[in-house]
Design an enzyme around this catalytic site. Structure first.
Site, PDB file in Angstrom:
ATOM      1  N   GLU A 177       4.645  -5.197   7.100  1.00  0.00           N
ATOM      2  CA  GLU A 177       3.902  -4.123   7.776  1.00  0.00           C
ATOM      3  C   GLU A 177       4.361  -3.930   9.213  1.00  0.00           C
ATOM      4  OE1 GLU A 177       2.484  -6.521   5.895  1.00  0.00           O
ATOM      5  OE2 GLU A 177       0.827  -5.708   4.708  1.00  0.00           O
TER       6      GLU A 177
ATOM      7  N   ALA B  67       0.870  -1.174   0.000  1.00  0.00           N
ATOM      8  CA  ALA B  67       0.000   0.000   0.000  1.00  0.00           C
ATOM      9  C   ALA B  67       0.908   1.226   0.000  1.00  0.00           C
ATOM     10  CB  ALA B  67      -0.869  -0.017   1.238  1.00  0.00           C
TER      11      ALA B  67
ATOM     12  N   GLY C  83       0.577  -4.995   0.974  1.00  0.00           N
ATOM     13  CA  GLY C  83      -0.618  -5.021   0.134  1.00  0.00           C
ATOM     14  C   GLY C  83      -0.352  -5.606  -1.243  1.00  0.00           C
TER      15      GLY C  83
ATOM     16  N   GLU D 239      -0.594  -9.249  -0.760  1.00  0.00           N
ATOM     17  CA  GLU D 239      -2.019  -9.541  -0.537  1.00  0.00           C
ATOM     18  C   GLU D 239      -2.822  -9.432  -1.833  1.00  0.00           C
ATOM     19  OE1 GLU D 239      -1.663  -6.633   2.710  1.00  0.00           O
ATOM     20  OE2 GLU D 239      -2.911  -8.010   3.861  1.00  0.00           O
TER      21      GLU D 239
HETATM   22  C1  HXC Z   1       5.054   4.359  -1.204  1.00  0.00           C
HETATM   23  C2  HXC Z   1       6.969   3.384  -2.021  1.00  0.00           C
HETATM   24  C3  HXC Z   1       6.597   2.130  -1.473  1.00  0.00           C
HETATM   25  C4  HXC Z   1       5.359   2.060  -0.751  1.00  0.00           C
HETATM   26  C5  HXC Z   1       8.497   1.892  -2.481  1.00  0.00           C
HETATM   27  N1  HXC Z   1       8.149   3.173  -2.639  1.00  0.00           N
HETATM   28  N2  HXC Z   1       7.574   1.227  -1.761  1.00  0.00           N
HETATM   29  N3  HXC Z   1       6.208   4.469  -1.904  1.00  0.00           N
HETATM   30  N4  HXC Z   1       4.650   3.199  -0.658  1.00  0.00           N
HETATM   31  N5  HXC Z   1       4.889   0.922  -0.223  1.00  0.00           N
HETATM   32  C6  HXC Z   1       8.880   4.227  -3.355  1.00  0.00           C
HETATM   33  C7  HXC Z   1      10.081   4.686  -2.555  1.00  0.00           C
HETATM   34  O1  HXC Z   1       9.692   5.638  -1.578  1.00  0.00           O
HETATM   35  C8  HXC Z   1      10.925   5.296  -3.644  1.00  0.00           C
HETATM   36  O2  HXC Z   1      10.406   6.585  -3.976  1.00  0.00           O
HETATM   37  C9  HXC Z   1      10.673   4.382  -4.828  1.00  0.00           C
HETATM   38  O3  HXC Z   1       9.420   3.701  -4.548  1.00  0.00           O
HETATM   39  C10 HXC Z   1      11.751   3.329  -5.004  1.00  0.00           C
HETATM   40  O4  HXC Z   1      11.893   2.645  -3.799  1.00  0.00           O
HETATM   41  P1  HXC Z   1      13.311   2.458  -3.059  1.00  0.00           P
HETATM   42  O5  HXC Z   1      13.019   2.197  -1.630  1.00  0.00           O
HETATM   43  O6  HXC Z   1      14.238   3.564  -3.387  1.00  0.00           O
HETATM   44  O7  HXC Z   1      13.825   1.124  -3.804  1.00  0.00           O
HETATM   45  P2  HXC Z   1      14.791   0.010  -3.223  1.00  0.00           P
HETATM   46  O8  HXC Z   1      15.916   0.609  -2.436  1.00  0.00           O
HETATM   47  O9  HXC Z   1      15.121  -0.867  -4.394  1.00  0.00           O
HETATM   48  O10 HXC Z   1      13.911  -0.828  -2.172  1.00  0.00           O
HETATM   49  C11 HXC Z   1      12.785  -1.526  -2.627  1.00  0.00           C
HETATM   50  C12 HXC Z   1      11.909  -1.946  -1.420  1.00  0.00           C
HETATM   51  C13 HXC Z   1      11.573  -0.714  -0.569  1.00  0.00           C
HETATM   52  C14 HXC Z   1      12.637  -2.985  -0.561  1.00  0.00           C
HETATM   53  C15 HXC Z   1      10.645  -2.591  -1.997  1.00  0.00           C
HETATM   54  O11 HXC Z   1      11.049   0.309  -1.430  1.00  0.00           O
HETATM   55  C16 HXC Z   1      10.557  -0.949   0.508  1.00  0.00           C
HETATM   56  O12 HXC Z   1      10.877  -1.485   1.565  1.00  0.00           O
HETATM   57  N6  HXC Z   1       9.309  -0.493   0.294  1.00  0.00           N
HETATM   58  C17 HXC Z   1       8.260  -0.554   1.288  1.00  0.00           C
HETATM   59  C18 HXC Z   1       7.745  -1.974   1.416  1.00  0.00           C
HETATM   60  C19 HXC Z   1       6.660  -2.056   2.479  1.00  0.00           C
HETATM   61  O13 HXC Z   1       6.885  -1.756   3.666  1.00  0.00           O
HETATM   62  N7  HXC Z   1       5.455  -2.434   2.076  1.00  0.00           N
HETATM   63  C20 HXC Z   1       4.298  -2.545   2.971  1.00  0.00           C
HETATM   64  C21 HXC Z   1       3.512  -1.270   2.968  1.00  0.00           C
HETATM   65  S1  HXC Z   1       2.188  -1.271   4.122  1.00  0.00           S
HETATM   66  P3  HXC Z   1      11.353   7.863  -4.071  1.00  0.00           P
HETATM   67  O14 HXC Z   1      10.385   8.976  -4.315  1.00  0.00           O
HETATM   68  O15 HXC Z   1      12.109   7.943  -2.807  1.00  0.00           O
HETATM   69  O16 HXC Z   1      12.220   7.530  -5.262  1.00  0.00           O
HETATM   70  C22 HXC Z   1       1.013  -2.180   3.355  1.00  0.00           C
HETATM   71  C23 HXC Z   1      -0.262  -2.343   4.134  1.00  0.00           C
HETATM   72  C24 HXC Z   1      -1.249  -3.210   3.418  1.00  0.00           C
HETATM   73  O17 HXC Z   1       1.163  -2.639   2.279  1.00  0.00           O
HETATM   74  C25 HXC Z   1      -2.587  -3.158   4.065  1.00  0.00           C
HETATM   75  C26 HXC Z   1      -3.638  -2.587   3.164  1.00  0.00           C
HETATM   76  C27 HXC Z   1      -4.870  -2.080   3.808  1.00  0.00           C
END
Ligand code: HXC
Length: 258
Positions: free
Chosen positions: A132, A65, A109, A112
């Site tokens: 998460e 998400a 997400g 999911e």
């Molecule tokens: C918003 C995101 C994002 C996310 C990545 N980006 N994941 N933006 N939401 N979930 C953005 C980064 O901010 C960055 O933007 C660009 O995408 C590239 O990501 P990087 O982090 O620079 O890439 P990298 O170093 O290769 O790392 C990849 C990654 C990391 C390991 C996937 O991005 C990461 O950990 N992302 C978050 C994963 C996460 O926690 N997901 C769960 C979310 S909560 P900029 O602008 O800086 O270039 C969820 C809840 C679900 O999903 C429930 C639903 C109701």
């Protein structure tokens, strides 16, 4: 219909839906939810669509998400908007088969979303995770429920509590994905699987989807009865007569979805 965050291409009976937010690794925001739900609703009523393939980019199916969009929201906003609820409902309502073709990150997400599909074909670079917990929250659109049913309690707890990622080999071994292929072969493999499904009787295909999904919702005894009854019911279709006749005549069946 033109979309901002997804690309939809309908060809040869298959709707290919591609998440298209490359700058955010296909993070799922409200617009993605709205557009995915609209694309599924449109595919449902489109006779030219017999199966759907959902994919992302090579680097990310979807990295979760959208954290930027969520970060400042209050409980009341999340609750009253029923954040992500409509996406879950859109998938539950959709009766045609959906294959997730996953390359790269499928996190939170994103994992999911793949789990909402009927089965997952993964590229060998796929990484699944429910991280998460690192954000101080938990999965919110099926992770604790669907992942647990697929991989079991121990592995699901491990994923949700540590936030670690699972690679494609482990995902296949654990029953999360149905096949793993080299990244370059992911889309041909997923499209070929969809094409194979599209050749079947659509009535039987929809019955398969209902019956398998029923196994998650009911007791074994009730599920077996449901299966037996829908099996019986298919003998009311022309496709059953054609399928069996074609076998006996040693030819390919010509299904007509009736
Ligand atoms: C918003 C995101 C994002 C996310 C990545 N980006 N994941 N933006 N939401 N979930 C953005 C980064 O901010 C960055 O933007 C660009 O995408 C590239 O990501 P990087 O982090 O620079 O890439 P990298 O170093 O290769 O790392 C990849 C990654 C990391 C390991 C996937 O991005 C990461 O950990 N992302 C978050 C994963 C996460 O926690 N997901 C769960 C979310 S909560 P900029 O602008 O800086 O270039 C969820 C809840 C679900 O999903 C429930 C639903 C109701």
């Amino acid at each position: 219909m033109a979309y901002e965050t997804i690309i939809v291409d309908i060809e040869d009976d298959i709707a290919l839906i591609q998440l298209n937010r490359p700058d955010a690794l296909n993070a799922i925001n409200s617009k993605v939810v709205e557009e995915l739900a609209a694309a599924l609703a449109a595919a449902d009523v489109n006779d030219k669509v017999r199966a759907v393939v959902l994919t992302g980019s090579e680097k990310a199916f979807a990295a979760g998400a959208d954290i930027r969009e969520m970060s400042e929201k209050s409980f009341v906003e999340m609750f009253t908007e029923d954040f992500f609820g409509p996406l879950n409902e859109a998938f539950l309502k959709f009766r045609k088969p959906v294959i997730a073709a996953v390359s790269g990150y499928a996190l939170g997400g994103g994992c999911e979303l793949a789990l909402m599909c009927d089965f997952i074909i993964a590229a060998d670079n796929a990484k699944f995770g429910q991280p998460e917990i690192n954000l101080g929250v938990v999965a919110g659109i099926g992770g604790t429920q669907r992942l647990t049913r697929l991989v079991g309690k121990s592995k699901s707890m491990d994923m949700h509590l540590t936030g670690r990622f699972m690679d494609a080999t482990e995902a296949e071994r654990s029953g999360l994905v149905s096949r793993v292929v080299p990244a370059i072969k992911l889309m041909p493999e997923a499209m070929a699987a969809a094409k194979k499904i599209a050749e079947k009787s659509q009535v039987a295909v929809m019955v398969v989807k209902e019956a398998v999904n029923r196994s998650y919702e009911t007791t074994l005894r009730e599920g077996l009865l449901f299966e037996r009854r829908v099996f019986h019911a298919l003998f009311a279709t022309e496709d059953q007569k054609e399928g069996m006749q074609a076998f006996l005549e040693k030819r390919e069946p010509q299904f007509r979805d009736r």
